[in-house]
Design a protein around this motif. Structure first.
Motif, PDB file in Angstrom:
ATOM      1  N   ALA A  41      11.272 -25.788  13.377  1.00  0.00           N
ATOM      2  CA  ALA A  41      11.463 -25.789  11.117  1.00  0.00           C
ATOM      3  C   ALA A  41      11.658 -27.232  11.829  1.00  0.00           C
ATOM      4  CB  ALA A  41      13.106 -25.435  11.980  1.00  0.00           C
ATOM      5  N   ALA A  42      11.917 -28.200  12.382  1.00  0.00           N
ATOM      6  CA  ALA A  42      12.345 -29.428  12.727  1.00  0.00           C
ATOM      7  C   ALA A  42      10.692 -30.000  11.610  1.00  0.00           C
ATOM      8  CB  ALA A  42      12.257 -30.168  13.554  1.00  0.00           C
ATOM      9  N   ALA A  43       9.908 -29.479  12.460  1.00  0.00           N
ATOM     10  CA  ALA A  43       8.515 -29.692  12.139  1.00  0.00           C
ATOM     11  C   ALA A  43       7.726 -29.716  10.516  1.00  0.00           C
ATOM     12  CB  ALA A  43       6.772 -28.869  12.718  1.00  0.00           C
ATOM     13  N   LYS A  66      14.159 -27.532  24.925  1.00  0.00           N
ATOM     14  CA  LYS A  66      12.576 -26.965  25.226  1.00  0.00           C
ATOM     15  C   LYS A  66      13.259 -25.432  23.982  1.00  0.00           C
ATOM     16  CE  LYS A  66      11.121 -26.852  29.886  1.00  0.00           C
ATOM     17  NZ  LYS A  66      10.841 -28.325  29.205  1.00  0.00           N
ATOM     18  N   ASP A  67      14.173 -25.564  23.362  1.00  0.00           N
ATOM     19  CA  ASP A  67      13.903 -25.310  21.923  1.00  0.00           C
ATOM     20  C   ASP A  67      12.432 -25.711  20.742  1.00  0.00           C
ATOM     21  OD1 ASP A  67      14.654 -23.764  19.859  1.00  0.00           O
ATOM     22  OD2 ASP A  67      17.125 -24.680  19.937  1.00  0.00           O
ATOM     23  N   TRP A  68      12.408 -24.228  21.150  1.00  0.00           N
ATOM     24  CA  TRP A  68      11.066 -24.391  20.144  1.00  0.00           C
ATOM     25  C   TRP A  68      11.030 -23.850  18.734  1.00  0.00           C
ATOM     26  CZ3 TRP A  68       9.552 -26.902  23.668  1.00  0.00           C
ATOM     27  CH2 TRP A  68       9.222 -26.873  25.100  1.00  0.00           C
ATOM     28  N   LYS A  69      12.265 -23.082  18.022  1.00  0.00           N
ATOM     29  CA  LYS A  69      12.474 -22.835  17.446  1.00  0.00           C
ATOM     30  C   LYS A  69      12.902 -24.094  16.478  1.00  0.00           C
ATOM     31  CE  LYS A  69      15.535 -19.345  14.864  1.00  0.00           C
ATOM     32  NZ  LYS A  69      16.741 -18.363  15.299  1.00  0.00           N
ATOM     33  N   LYS A  70      13.450 -24.696  17.177  1.00  0.00           N
ATOM     34  CA  LYS A  70      14.758 -25.996  16.910  1.00  0.00           C
ATOM     35  C   LYS A  70      12.971 -27.176  16.395  1.00  0.00           C
ATOM     36  CE  LYS A  70      18.390 -28.423  17.304  1.00  0.00           C
ATOM     37  NZ  LYS A  70      18.903 -28.770  18.708  1.00  0.00           N
ATOM     38  N   PHE A 106      15.453 -35.802  11.975  1.00  0.00           N
ATOM     39  CA  PHE A 106      13.987 -35.618  12.024  1.00  0.00           C
ATOM     40  C   PHE A 106      13.777 -35.629  13.574  1.00  0.00           C
ATOM     41  CE2 PHE A 106      11.630 -35.807   7.813  1.00  0.00           C
ATOM     42  CZ  PHE A 106      12.734 -34.586   7.516  1.00  0.00           C
ATOM     43  N   THR A 107      13.635 -36.987  14.012  1.00  0.00           N
ATOM     44  CA  THR A 107      13.457 -37.908  15.558  1.00  0.00           C
ATOM     45  C   THR A 107      14.497 -37.327  16.402  1.00  0.00           C
ATOM     46  OG1 THR A 107      13.263 -39.807  14.245  1.00  0.00           O
ATOM     47  CG2 THR A 107      13.180 -39.379  16.528  1.00  0.00           C
ATOM     48  N   GLU A 108      15.365 -36.303  15.811  1.00  0.00           N
ATOM     49  CA  GLU A 108      17.518 -36.368  16.705  1.00  0.00           C
ATOM     50  C   GLU A 108      16.270 -35.118  16.951  1.00  0.00           C
ATOM     51  OE1 GLU A 108      21.733 -35.217  16.462  1.00  0.00           O
ATOM     52  OE2 GLU A 108      20.564 -36.956  15.347  1.00  0.00           O
ATOM     53  N   LEU A 142       2.867 -24.879  14.941  1.00  0.00           N
ATOM     54  CA  LEU A 142       2.671 -23.013  14.931  1.00  0.00           C
ATOM     55  C   LEU A 142       2.631 -23.232  16.834  1.00  0.00           C
ATOM     56  CD1 LEU A 142      -0.492 -23.294  12.676  1.00  0.00           C
ATOM     57  CD2 LEU A 142       1.663 -21.981  12.607  1.00  0.00           C
ATOM     58  N   VAL A 143       1.727 -24.437  17.100  1.00  0.00           N
ATOM     59  CA  VAL A 143       1.970 -24.340  18.720  1.00  0.00           C
ATOM     60  C   VAL A 143       3.409 -24.171  19.308  1.00  0.00           C
ATOM     61  CG1 VAL A 143       2.448 -25.555  20.664  1.00  0.00           C
ATOM     62  CG2 VAL A 143       0.603 -26.040  18.795  1.00  0.00           C
ATOM     63  N   ALA A 144       4.847 -24.929  18.494  1.00  0.00           N
ATOM     64  CA  ALA A 144       6.371 -24.804  18.613  1.00  0.00           C
ATOM     65  C   ALA A 144       6.232 -23.206  18.621  1.00  0.00           C
ATOM     66  CB  ALA A 144       7.044 -25.127  17.966  1.00  0.00           C
ATOM     67  N   LYS A 145       5.933 -22.468  17.204  1.00  0.00           N
ATOM     68  CA  LYS A 145       6.392 -20.857  16.823  1.00  0.00           C
ATOM     69  C   LYS A 145       5.266 -20.010  18.284  1.00  0.00           C
ATOM     70  CE  LYS A 145       6.798 -21.378  11.514  1.00  0.00           C
ATOM     71  NZ  LYS A 145       6.751 -20.961  10.635  1.00  0.00           N
ATOM     72  N   GLN A 146       4.627 -19.958  18.279  1.00  0.00           N
ATOM     73  CA  GLN A 146       3.782 -19.532  19.128  1.00  0.00           C
ATOM     74  C   GLN A 146       4.527 -19.449  20.872  1.00  0.00           C
ATOM     75  OE1 GLN A 146       0.783 -17.425  18.856  1.00  0.00           O
ATOM     76  NE2 GLN A 146       1.869 -16.977  20.955  1.00  0.00           N
TER      77      GLN A 146
END
Length: 154
Positions: A56-58, A49-53, A38-40, A83-87
């Motif tokens: 998914a990790a969250a 800046k891979d918000w999708k990654k 998770f940390t990695e 949710l913030v990463a998805k946005q």
């Protein structure tokens, strides 16, 4: 098992394992082994800046964290991080100008939340919020792992 811990609450594990100490210990060990992944993923996602990654990790971390009874981190912080990463992913895709099925799915997911939550996401969609949520994840999980190691030692 003692329940006087600050971060963990093993009631859920006790209920699904009928109190089997061996199975609980195995599940705790699996959780502890997952933390570096998770940390990695969070660190790499942030660096790239891979918000999708990060989303998914969250999402994946959320169920693991909740199974250890770390409720606030799972139900609030990791959900908000997801949710913030998805946005932010949706915004990045929108900048390209092309419509994709991923965009449609992200829109549908984000629009499914109440207006108040959507407003919160919109006003918090920035890299600093993501960094702060990841820092909190790391801090709380480090403390929870210490508590889990106490459980394993007893």
């Amino acid at each position: 098992m003692p329940t006087n811990y600050k971060h963990i609450d093993l009631a859920y594990l006790e209920s699904i394992t009928d109190g089997s100490k061996e199975i609980i210990e195995e599940l705790i060990n699996i959780f502890i082994e997952q933390i570096p992944e998770f940390t990695e993923d969070f660190d790499n996602g942030l660096a790239e800046k891979d918000w999708k990654k990060i989303a998914a990790a969250a999402h994946k971390a959320k169920s693991s964290v909740l199974s250890m009874g770390i409720s606030e981190l799972g139900n609030i912080d990791l959900k908000n991080l997801e949710l913030v990463a998805k946005q932010m992913r949706l915004d990045k895709l929108t900048e390209t100008g092309e419509s994709t099925s991923e965009m449609d799915q992200l829109k549908k997911t984000l629009e499914s939340y109440p207006e108040e939550k959507r407003e919160w996401i919109a006003s918090n969609k920035n890299e600093e919020v993501i960094k702060n949520l990841i820092v909190k994840f790391n801090k709380v999980v480090d403390e929870a792992v210490k508590e889990l190691n106490q459980v394993l030692e007893n």
